[in-house]
Design an enzyme around this catalytic site. Structure first.
Site, PDB file in Angstrom:
ATOM      1  N   LYS A   1       0.850  -1.186   0.000  1.00  0.00           N
ATOM      2  CA  LYS A   1       0.000   0.000   0.000  1.00  0.00           C
ATOM      3  C   LYS A   1       0.891   1.244   0.000  1.00  0.00           C
ATOM      4  O   LYS A   1       1.911   1.293   0.694  1.00  0.00           O
ATOM      5  CB  LYS A   1      -0.901  -0.032   1.229  1.00  0.00           C
TER       6      LYS A   1
ATOM      7  N   SER B   1      -9.409   1.790   3.345  1.00  0.00           N
ATOM      8  CA  SER B   1      -8.578   2.559   2.441  1.00  0.00           C
ATOM      9  C   SER B   1      -7.601   1.713   1.627  1.00  0.00           C
ATOM     10  O   SER B   1      -7.000   2.207   0.677  1.00  0.00           O
ATOM     11  CB  SER B   1      -7.797   3.619   3.231  1.00  0.00           C
TER      12      SER B   1
ATOM     13  N   SER C   1      -9.936  -0.689   7.274  1.00  0.00           N
ATOM     14  CA  SER C   1      -9.234  -0.420   6.016  1.00  0.00           C
ATOM     15  C   SER C   1      -8.512  -1.609   5.422  1.00  0.00           C
ATOM     16  O   SER C   1      -8.048  -1.547   4.289  1.00  0.00           O
ATOM     17  CB  SER C   1      -8.254   0.741   6.197  1.00  0.00           C
TER      18      SER C   1
END
Length: 524
Positions: free
Chosen positions: A106, A187, A211
């Site tokens: 990420k 996210s 997330s």
């Protein structure tokens, strides 16, 4: 350089030896890391070729074709990393089960190399730190190939209440590979979509509240949020030191466990991890298809929403767990006494965002970038591309908060810790004599809408384990109109091995993961 036309040199084939065509790239779609490792062990393929195959899929599926926008960038040395690891294997040095396995990160996790760590924001587009987050250093030491960076909800979805999950100014909008017009949740949107689409067998996500688990559930993969303090947060763009953690997103529970065995551990720079070395174990070795036998599992019945189709999937999953030897205990009042938890969590997140972001920005090697949350707010106001779809109201509200010694923050922190832990998960486990809790991870993915933002109304099991800092695993449970739904396994603090083992037992018996179709719209 001018291209040569073969029509202009008809005799070329007569005077130039025929060039050998490269062998076709091997299939990797739907293959987990354990399968790829077995193929490398059997010398059927090597890491160099596997890495090239994933890079080819990123070009064909992410940059072109369906254009998932799940991967922001790939490391230019990915194939050389793989080649070096192949040479080590040939020399008899095998670092472990992740040796030669490509992994995506990420894009709020730092990694050495020429690629910036942006958190999706133009304010950090030049943030090349040349630092490995400790979890990345552990992955490299274990032999993983650091393949690239995945898109995310900008600033990990803490900028605005009106945001569209999976959108960032750097990466655009990530699409759900199961239905391209549907959302990926956030996210860790890109990590979820990329793993589901086999752009890598494993990705690393981060979670503050939902997330990892929500994008894993919505994209139909496994996602694991470990106990806060088991994995270092150093060199990761922060929101909240009370709740932030990184964790694996994978096609299988075994792969998630393999990653946890590598990235868990104490980091002197992160005080929350002081107990990690003493608590970590070989999580893959702890997996067992009999892990649910004799276990008492509490059903978070009041958190599954009111959709009959989701309830049907959940009841079928519970029946499967009972067949595996678990005792299923219904809980009708899991929210009792927790009415003030949401407000307390909100106060914590905003206050810690302001403080933790300043600490992170001050640590960056470059000294000419933003230094405070106020600097980021000013940057966004000066750059229309940042605010083209939604505002920064949460940033602005966080900027009004006091410091980590403010009475409002200290009161909220104490209240949240008490409500989510002792009076939340711990109370439920003790009162009903339970080993773990189960619930529904997510509702069906909603249609992405940059104009109006998210309209997620489905169930969520994330808040209690997120605020308490306890482990939370999601495993595919089935689909609604072709859209994946996950089932959540939640345990007490440091019960990460038990939670992973329970999810593994269910996964092996149910086999509910489905391949993405890259269609537009839902299944009939």
């Amino acid at each position: 350089m001018k291209k040569i036309s073969l029509l202009a040199v008809p005799a070329l084939a007569l005077i130039t030896p025929a060039m050998a065509m490269p062998p076709p790239l091997p299939p990797v779609e739907g293959k987990d890391a354990a399968t790829l490792q077995a193929e490398m062990t059997e010398r059927r393929v090597n890491s160099d070729v596997i890495t090239a195959t994933y890079l080819d899929r990123i070009r064909n599926i992410d940059d072109h074709g369906p254009q998932l926008n799940a991967v922001i960038a790939t490391f230019p040395d990915a194939t050389s990393q793989a080649h070096t690891l192949d040479l080590e294997r040939q020399a008899g040095r095998l670092r472990g089960p992740l040796h030669g396995i490509p992994i995506l990160l990420k894009d709020n996790i730092e990694a050495k190399g020429p690629i910036a760590t942006t958190a999706g924001s133009l304010a950090l587009k030049d943030n090349v730190t040349n630092r490995d987050a400790p979890l990345v250093a552990r992955l490299r030491e274990a032999g993983a190939v650091i393949l690239g960076k995945t898109n995310l909800s900008e600033w990990a979805n803490i900028r605005s209440n009106n945001s569209t999950s999976g959108w960032s100014a750097i990466g655009g909008l990530t699409k759900n590979p199961h239905a391209l017009d549907r959302n990926t949740c956030g996210s860790s949107a890109g990590s979820g979509a990329a793993t589901a689409a086999s752009l890598a067998p494993i990705a690393i996500g981060t979670e503050t509240d939902g997330s990892i688990t929500c994008p894993a559930g919505v994209n139909g993969i496994v996602g694991f949020k470990p106990t806060v303090g088991l994995v270092s947060r150093t060199h990761i763009v922060p929101i909240s030191h009370s709740q932030d953690t990184a964790g694996p997103m994978a096609l299988t529970v075994r792969d998630a466990a393999l990653v946890m065995s590598v990235i868990a551990g104490t980091d002197p720079a992160d005080p929350a991890t002081a107990e990690a070395d003493a608590r970590k174990t070989d999580y893959a070795a702890e997996l067992s298809v009999a892990a649910l036998k004799g276990k008492r599992i509490g059903v978070l019945r009041d958190r599954i929403g009111d959709r009959a189709d989701i309830a049907t999937l959940f009841d079928a999953a519970l029946k499967q767990m009972a067949q595996l030897g678990a005792t299923v205990v219904e809980i009708a009042d899991s929210r009792k006494g927790l009415e003030e938890l949401g407000a307390a969590e909100f106060e914590i997140l905003l206050t810690e965002l302001k403080a933790d972001m300043a600490t992170y920005l001050a640590s960056l090697p470059a000294n000419d970038g933003p230094k405070t949350l106020a600097d980021l707010i000013a940057f966004n106001k000066a750059n229309p591309a940042e605010l083209q779809w939604f505002d920064q109201s949460l940033f602005e509200l966080a900027e009004t908060k006091g410091g980590l010694d403010s009475p409002a923050y200290l009161e909220a922190k104490a209240k949240a810790a008490r409500l989510a832990g002792p009076e939340g998960i711990d109370r439920l486990l003790a009162t009903h004599k339970l080993d773990l809790l189960v619930g529904v991870t997510n509702g069906p993915a909603w249609a992405s809408d940059l104009v109006n933002g998210d309209h997620y109304t489905g169930p969520s099991a994330s808040q209690l384990p997120a605020v308490a800092g306890y482990p939370h695993l999601t495993v595919p449970m089935g689909t609604v109109a072709g859209l994946p739904i996950g089932v959540s396994f939640i345990g007490g603090k440091w019960t990460d091995a038990e939670v992973l083992a329970a999810g593994y037992a269910y996964e092996q018996a149910s086999r509910k993961r489905v391949a993405p179709t890259y269609r537009v719209g839902v299944a009939p």
